[in-house]
Design a protein around this motif. Structure first.
Motif, mmCIF file in Angstrom:
data_model
loop_
_atom_site.group_PDB
_atom_site.id
_atom_site.type_symbol
_atom_site.label_atom_id
_atom_site.label_comp_id
_atom_site.label_asym_id
_atom_site.label_seq_id
_atom_site.Cartn_x
_atom_site.Cartn_y
_atom_site.Cartn_z
ATOM 1 N N ALA A 42 6.472 -5.697 -9.715
ATOM 2 C CA ALA A 42 7.080 -4.497 -10.313
ATOM 3 C C ALA A 42 8.515 -4.269 -9.837
ATOM 4 O O ALA A 42 9.323 -3.699 -10.562
ATOM 5 N N GLY A 43 8.848 -4.735 -8.618
ATOM 6 C CA GLY A 43 10.187 -4.501 -8.080
ATOM 7 C C GLY A 43 11.300 -5.112 -8.915
ATOM 8 O O GLY A 43 12.406 -4.577 -8.946
ATOM 9 N N GLU A 63 14.918 -1.855 -11.397
ATOM 10 C CA GLU A 63 16.303 -1.565 -11.781
ATOM 11 C C GLU A 63 16.472 -1.460 -13.302
ATOM 12 O O GLU A 63 17.545 -1.101 -13.775
ATOM 13 N N THR A 86 7.623 1.438 -10.055
ATOM 14 C CA THR A 86 6.546 0.656 -9.443
ATOM 15 C C THR A 86 5.357 1.604 -9.251
ATOM 16 O O THR A 86 5.452 2.787 -9.565
ATOM 17 N N PHE A 87 4.268 1.068 -8.755
ATOM 18 C CA PHE A 87 3.096 1.920 -8.522
ATOM 19 C C PHE A 87 3.220 2.718 -7.231
ATOM 20 O O PHE A 87 2.410 3.572 -6.959
ATOM 21 N N ARG A 88 4.204 2.373 -6.417
ATOM 22 C CA ARG A 88 4.398 3.130 -5.165
ATOM 23 C C ARG A 88 5.195 4.387 -5.498
ATOM 24 O O ARG A 88 5.956 4.412 -6.456
ATOM 25 N N GLN A 130 3.526 -10.639 -12.264
ATOM 26 C CA GLN A 130 2.461 -9.639 -12.231
ATOM 27 C C GLN A 130 2.765 -8.521 -13.224
ATOM 28 O O GLN A 130 1.939 -7.639 -13.426
ATOM 29 N N VAL A 139 3.441 -6.325 -16.526
ATOM 30 C CA VAL A 139 2.847 -6.235 -17.862
ATOM 31 C C VAL A 139 3.887 -5.730 -18.860
ATOM 32 O O VAL A 139 3.584 -5.528 -20.028
ATOM 33 N N ASP A 140 5.132 -5.525 -18.396
ATOM 34 C CA ASP A 140 6.152 -4.872 -19.223
ATOM 35 C C ASP A 140 6.796 -5.787 -20.264
ATOM 36 O O ASP A 140 7.508 -5.317 -21.154
ATOM 37 N N HIS A 182 -1.212 -10.576 -15.144
ATOM 38 C CA HIS A 182 -1.901 -9.283 -15.253
ATOM 39 C C HIS A 182 -1.922 -8.769 -16.692
ATOM 40 O O HIS A 182 -2.209 -7.605 -16.931
ATOM 41 N N GLY A 213 10.021 -8.714 -5.320
ATOM 42 C CA GLY A 213 9.579 -7.367 -5.700
ATOM 43 C C GLY A 213 8.094 -7.181 -5.851
ATOM 44 O O GLY A 213 7.646 -6.527 -6.788
ATOM 45 N N THR A 214 7.338 -7.745 -4.941
ATOM 46 C CA THR A 214 5.905 -7.439 -4.963
ATOM 47 C C THR A 214 5.390 -7.187 -3.551
ATOM 48 O O THR A 214 5.849 -7.807 -2.592
ATOM 49 N N THR A 215 4.412 -6.263 -3.463
ATOM 50 C CA THR A 215 3.783 -5.991 -2.170
ATOM 51 C C THR A 215 2.705 -7.031 -1.873
ATOM 52 O O THR A 215 2.195 -7.073 -0.763
ATOM 53 N N ASN A 260 12.988 -8.529 -1.193
ATOM 54 C CA ASN A 260 12.354 -7.206 -1.252
ATOM 55 C C ASN A 260 13.144 -6.249 -0.363
ATOM 56 O O ASN A 260 13.597 -6.664 0.708
ATOM 57 N N PRO A 261 13.301 -4.980 -0.781
ATOM 58 C CA PRO A 261 13.988 -4.031 0.106
ATOM 59 C C PRO A 261 13.195 -3.763 1.390
ATOM 60 O O PRO A 261 13.763 -3.329 2.390
ATOM 61 N N ALA A 264 16.326 -6.889 -6.113
ATOM 62 C CA ALA A 264 16.391 -8.038 -7.033
ATOM 63 C C ALA A 264 17.810 -8.182 -7.580
ATOM 64 O O ALA A 264 18.346 -9.287 -7.658
HETATM 65 P P1 NAD Z 1 4.052 -2.547 -6.291
HETATM 66 O O1 NAD Z 1 4.315 -1.375 -7.175
HETATM 67 O O2 NAD Z 1 2.841 -2.628 -5.491
HETATM 68 O O3 NAD Z 1 5.279 -2.786 -5.332
HETATM 69 C C1 NAD Z 1 6.562 -2.970 -5.808
HETATM 70 C C2 NAD Z 1 7.364 -3.781 -4.798
HETATM 71 O O4 NAD Z 1 8.695 -3.870 -5.274
HETATM 72 C C3 NAD Z 1 7.435 -3.166 -3.401
HETATM 73 O O5 NAD Z 1 7.211 -4.202 -2.455
HETATM 74 C C4 NAD Z 1 8.856 -2.635 -3.308
HETATM 75 O O6 NAD Z 1 9.368 -2.676 -1.982
HETATM 76 C C5 NAD Z 1 9.591 -3.591 -4.210
HETATM 77 N N1 NAD Z 1 10.811 -3.082 -4.829
HETATM 78 C C6 NAD Z 1 11.133 -1.819 -5.177
HETATM 79 N N2 NAD Z 1 12.349 -1.776 -5.739
HETATM 80 C C7 NAD Z 1 12.807 -3.060 -5.768
HETATM 81 C C8 NAD Z 1 13.996 -3.679 -6.236
HETATM 82 N N3 NAD Z 1 14.976 -2.964 -6.812
HETATM 83 N N4 NAD Z 1 14.124 -5.014 -6.099
HETATM 84 C C9 NAD Z 1 13.150 -5.764 -5.522
HETATM 85 N N5 NAD Z 1 12.013 -5.223 -5.050
HETATM 86 C C10 NAD Z 1 11.829 -3.893 -5.181
HETATM 87 O O7 NAD Z 1 4.218 -3.812 -7.216
HETATM 88 P P2 NAD Z 1 3.194 -4.779 -7.608
HETATM 89 O O8 NAD Z 1 2.576 -5.371 -6.367
HETATM 90 O O9 NAD Z 1 3.812 -5.660 -8.584
HETATM 91 O O10 NAD Z 1 2.152 -3.724 -8.377
HETATM 92 C C11 NAD Z 1 0.834 -3.893 -8.518
HETATM 93 C C12 NAD Z 1 0.502 -4.120 -9.997
HETATM 94 O O11 NAD Z 1 0.793 -3.027 -10.840
HETATM 95 C C13 NAD Z 1 1.346 -5.193 -10.598
HETATM 96 O O12 NAD Z 1 0.810 -6.397 -10.259
HETATM 97 C C14 NAD Z 1 1.344 -4.907 -12.086
HETATM 98 O O13 NAD Z 1 0.253 -5.475 -12.728
HETATM 99 C C15 NAD Z 1 1.249 -3.422 -12.137
HETATM 100 N N6 NAD Z 1 2.569 -2.811 -12.439
HETATM 101 C C16 NAD Z 1 3.403 -3.393 -13.380
HETATM 102 C C17 NAD Z 1 4.633 -2.826 -13.650
HETATM 103 C C18 NAD Z 1 5.535 -3.500 -14.664
HETATM 104 O O14 NAD Z 1 5.042 -4.242 -15.505
HETATM 105 N N7 NAD Z 1 6.845 -3.280 -14.609
HETATM 106 C C19 NAD Z 1 5.036 -1.669 -12.966
HETATM 107 C C20 NAD Z 1 4.147 -1.093 -12.027
HETATM 108 C C21 NAD Z 1 2.923 -1.695 -11.774
#
Ligand code: NAD
Length: 278
Positions: free
Chosen positions: A29-30, A34, A39-41, A111, A113-114, A129, A210-212, A236-237, A259
Motif C-alpha cells: 500500500a505504501g 503518494e 494505507t490500512f494503518r 499486494q 488491489v488499486d 490480493h 511500502g509494505t509491512t 519504507n519510511p 517510494a
Molecule cells: P499496510 O497498510 O499494512 O502498510 C503500508 C506500508 O507502507 C507501511 O509499512 C508504511 O510504513 C509504508 N508507507 C507509508 N507511506 C509510504 C510511502 N510514501 N512510501 C513507501 N512506503 C510507505 O500495507 P500493506 O501491508 O500493503 O496492507 C495490507 C493489505 O491491505 C495489502 O496487502 C492490500 O491488499 C490491502 N490494501 C491495499 C491498498 C491499495 O491497493 N492501494 C491500500 C490499503 C490496503
C-alpha cells in the motif's frame, strides 16, 4: 524529491544484474500512498457501521461479508471510488520504464488491489490480493468486472439500493469483491501463489516497497529470497520485518524513506544494469 542512490546500492544492483534470474519487485500500500490512497494503518482506515467503528482487518474478512454483505460491499465500493480518483505516481511510472528496458527480467508482485501499476502500464504483474474493480461469484470461480451501472464515484456512507444488489451478481449468483480476505488462503488460480514463490526462488535481487509484510505470501517471498542468499533492497519510511531481515542477515540494504524518494532512482540504476547489452 528523488534522492541520489548511495554508492553501495548502485554497486549491489550492478553486482546482482550479472547473476541469472529476474529482478523481483514486491509492492504494498505504501507505493500508492503518494497517489492519495490511504494505507490500512492510521485513523483513515477505520469504517463506521451503525454506531461501531471497524478496522480494515475486521472488515476485509469472509466472516464480516457473511454477517453484513451490504456494508462490506459499500466499504469496497467507496474504496474503489478512491482508487478510481487516484492517478499512478512517479514510482509506478518508473517501474513501467524499467520493464520497457529490461523486459522479461522484470517481475512485480503487488499486494495492492488499486490497479495503479496496471493502469500505469506494467505488464508482468502478479496481483496477489486481487483487484478492487472486479467481483466473483460467492460460490464459484468466475470473475467479472464490477458492472458499469455501479457508480465509480461511490460516496462515503452511501448504502446499497435494490438495483445495486441486482447488479452485484455473477451468472445470477450473488457476487463478492475479488480480493483476498484476511481469513482466506492464497491460491494459484486467482492469486498467483505458486508463480510468486517461483519468481522468489529464481530472483537475482528483491526490492520491497511500502509494505509491512503483515500477510503470509509477501513474508514467504522475503524469507525464500533470504534462504537462497538473494539480497533485498527495502524501501519504507519505517523499519519493518523486511528491513529487520536485511539488517540481521546483512543480505541487502534498507533505504529509509518514501517510494517517491527512492524508486525512480533505483529503477533507473536497475535499467542500466539489467538492460540486455546490444
Ligand atoms: P499496510 O497498510 O499494512 O502498510 C503500508 C506500508 O507502507 C507501511 O509499512 C508504511 O510504513 C509504508 N508507507 C507509508 N507511506 C509510504 C510511502 N510514501 N512510501 C513507501 N512506503 C510507505 O500495507 P500493506 O501491508 O500493503 O496492507 C495490507 C493489505 O491491505 C495489502 O496487502 C492490500 O491488499 C490491502 N490494501 C491495499 C491498498 C491499495 O491497493 N492501494 C491500500 C490499503 C490496503
Amino acid at each position: 524529491m528523488t534522492r541520489a542512490l548511495p554508492a553501495p546500492v548502485e554497486a549491489l544492483v550492478r553486482e546482482r544484474a550479472v547473476e541469472p534470474g529476474p529482478l523481483l519487485w514486491l509492492t504494498g500500500a505504501g507505493i500508492s500512498a503518494e497517489s492519495g490512497i490511504p494505507t490500512f494503518r492510521g485513523p483513515e482506515g477505520y469504517w463506521k457501521v451503525g454506531s461501531r467503528n471497524y478496522h480494515p482487518q475486521q472488515l476485509a474478512t469472509r466472516a464480516a461479508f457473511g454477517a453484513m454483505p451490504d456494508e462490506v460491499w459499500a466499504w469496497y465500493l467507496y474504496r474503489r471510488a478512491v482508487c478510481r480518483a487516484a492517478e499512478p505516481n512517479a514510482a509506478h511510472h518508473a517501474l513501467v520504464e524499467l520493464e520497457e528496458r529490461i523486459g522479461p527480467r522484470f517481475r512485480l508482485i503487488t499486494q495492492n488491489v488499486d490497479g495503479l501499476h496496471q493502469r500505469a502500464g506494467t505488464k508482468r504483474v502478479y496481483a496477489i490480493h486481487g483487484n478492487i474493480d472486479e467481483m466473483r461469484a460467492v460460490s464459484g470461480r468466475v470473475t467479472a468486472p464490477i458492472p458499469a451501472g455501479i457508480p465509480t464515484d461511490w460516496p462515503k456512507g452511501r448504502a446499497l439500493t435494490a438495483a445495486d444488489r441486482d447488479l452485484l451478481q455473477v451468472e445470477a449468483r450473488p457476487a463478492r469483491p475479488h480480493v483476498l480476505w484476511f481469513d482466506e488462503c492464497y491460491d494459484e488460480e486467482h492469486f498467483h501463489f505458486d508463480s510468486s514463490l517461483r519468481a522468489a526462488a529464481e530472483a537475482s535481487l528483491l526490492v520491497v516497497v511500502g509494505t509491512t509484510g503483515a500477510t503470509n505470501l509477501p513474508m514467504q517471498v522475503g524469507m525464500l529470497c533470504a534462504r537462497h542468499g538473494t539480497p533485498s533492497i527495502v524501501i519504507n519510511p519505517e523499519p519493518n520485518p523486511f528491513s529487520e531481515v536485511v539488517e540481521r542477515s546483512g543480505l541487502g540494504i534498507f533505504l529509509q524513506g518514501t517510494a517517491g524518494e527512492w524508486v525512480p532512482a533505483l529503477a533507473a540504476a536497475a535499467a542500466e544494469a539489467y538492460a540486455p547489452t546490444p
